[in-house]
Design a protein around this motif. Structure first.
Motif, mmCIF file in Angstrom:
data_model
loop_
_atom_site.group_PDB
_atom_site.id
_atom_site.type_symbol
_atom_site.label_atom_id
_atom_site.label_comp_id
_atom_site.label_asym_id
_atom_site.label_seq_id
_atom_site.Cartn_x
_atom_site.Cartn_y
_atom_site.Cartn_z
ATOM 1 N N GLU A 47 0.838 -1.189 0.000
ATOM 2 C CA GLU A 47 0.000 0.000 0.000
ATOM 3 C C GLU A 47 0.880 1.249 0.000
ATOM 4 O O GLU A 47 2.000 1.241 0.509
ATOM 5 N N SER A 48 0.349 2.316 -0.579
ATOM 6 C CA SER A 48 1.049 3.598 -0.544
ATOM 7 C C SER A 48 0.873 4.201 0.846
ATOM 8 O O SER A 48 -0.005 3.790 1.615
ATOM 9 N N ILE A 49 1.662 5.228 1.155
ATOM 10 C CA ILE A 49 1.529 5.880 2.456
ATOM 11 C C ILE A 49 0.182 6.596 2.565
ATOM 12 O O ILE A 49 -0.412 6.646 3.645
ATOM 13 N N LEU A 50 -0.361 7.102 1.443
ATOM 14 C CA LEU A 50 -1.700 7.701 1.471
ATOM 15 C C LEU A 50 -2.773 6.646 1.736
ATOM 16 O O LEU A 50 -3.716 6.893 2.481
ATOM 17 N N GLU A 51 -2.618 5.482 1.116
ATOM 18 C CA GLU A 51 -3.560 4.388 1.392
ATOM 19 C C GLU A 51 -3.479 3.985 2.855
ATOM 20 O O GLU A 51 -4.499 3.697 3.488
ATOM 21 N N CYS A 52 -2.267 3.961 3.394
ATOM 22 C CA CYS A 52 -2.079 3.659 4.812
ATOM 23 C C CYS A 52 -2.836 4.665 5.678
ATOM 24 O O CYS A 52 -3.550 4.284 6.610
ATOM 25 N N ALA A 53 -2.678 5.948 5.391
ATOM 26 C CA ALA A 53 -3.348 6.993 6.167
ATOM 27 C C ALA A 53 -4.869 6.820 6.114
ATOM 28 O O ALA A 53 -5.543 6.872 7.148
ATOM 29 N N ARG A 54 -5.404 6.605 4.924
ATOM 30 C CA ARG A 54 -6.852 6.431 4.782
ATOM 31 C C ARG A 54 -7.341 5.177 5.514
ATOM 32 O O ARG A 54 -8.363 5.203 6.199
ATOM 33 N N ARG A 55 -6.591 4.070 5.365
ATOM 34 C CA ARG A 55 -6.979 2.820 6.014
ATOM 35 C C ARG A 55 -6.962 2.963 7.531
ATOM 36 O O ARG A 55 -7.912 2.574 8.221
ATOM 37 N N GLU A 56 -5.875 3.512 8.062
ATOM 38 C CA GLU A 56 -5.759 3.662 9.515
ATOM 39 C C GLU A 56 -6.859 4.570 10.070
ATOM 40 O O GLU A 56 -7.446 4.281 11.112
ATOM 41 N N ALA A 57 -7.132 5.673 9.376
ATOM 42 C CA ALA A 57 -8.202 6.571 9.820
ATOM 43 C C ALA A 57 -9.535 5.830 9.857
ATOM 44 O O ALA A 57 -10.287 5.928 10.837
ATOM 45 N N TYR A 58 -9.814 5.060 8.817
ATOM 46 C CA TYR A 58 -11.078 4.333 8.767
ATOM 47 C C TYR A 58 -11.132 3.229 9.833
ATOM 48 O O TYR A 58 -12.139 3.091 10.540
ATOM 49 N N GLU A 59 -10.069 2.454 9.960
ATOM 50 C CA GLU A 59 -10.049 1.368 10.940
ATOM 51 C C GLU A 59 -10.238 1.884 12.368
ATOM 52 O O GLU A 59 -10.921 1.256 13.166
#
Length: 157
Positions: A47-59
């Motif tokens: 995953e990209s770092i932006l995908e990481c940020a979005r995933r973590e925020a959602y989780e």
């Protein structure tokens, strides 16, 4: 000992972009140490770092955050980048902090939190992780330095 890329997300209410009042942002009290912090976590392979940020925020909050803007990158071992976990794990984080808005304000707690709430930057709950405080201060400083580039509401996509 491990070096880990990670992302932190400062999730604001949309009125933060149009007012000089203290920001209202999402904070959670962590189950692992009891400290208050911002949503975020480790980047996963693929995953990209932006995908990481979005995933973590959602989780961690149940909020979908889009149109993220980079606030800073921090990895200084002298400034909270190294974390010693209770299991003996020693991790140095290279963290990218992003700021953004969610169209929803309805929070959904995860197993990583004992509490999850919207908090004002002038009355953050305690104890608050020093690294998270520093990241908020960096975002506020960027905002103050660029009055002509104030944060603007993000378009719905």
């Amino acid at each position: 000992q491990t070096l880990v890329p990670s992302a932190t997300v400062i999730i604001l209410r949309q009125e933060a972009c149009t007012s000089d009042a203290p920001w209202t942002l999402v904070c959670h009290q962590r189950t692992d140490n009891g400290w208050w912090a911002l949503p975020g976590g480790r980047q996963e392979i693929g995953e990209s770092i932006l995908e990481c940020a979005r995933r973590e925020a959602y989780e961690e909050t149940g909020l979908r955050v889009e149109h993220l803007a980079l606030v800073n990158v921090d990895s200084d071992p002298q400034a909270h980048a190294i974390v010693a976990y209770p299991d003996g794990n020693l991790v140095q984080y290279c963290n990218l902090t992003f700021i953004g808005f969610s169209l929803s304000e309805t929070l959904r707690m995860s197993e990583e939190s004992t509490q999850l709430q919207w908090c004002r930057t002038d009355t953050l709950p305690e104890p608050f992780l020093p690294a998270a405080c520093w990241r908020i201060q960096q975002a506020l400083a960027l905002h103050a330095l660029s009055p002509s580039h104030r944060l603007h509401p993000l378009p719905v996509r």
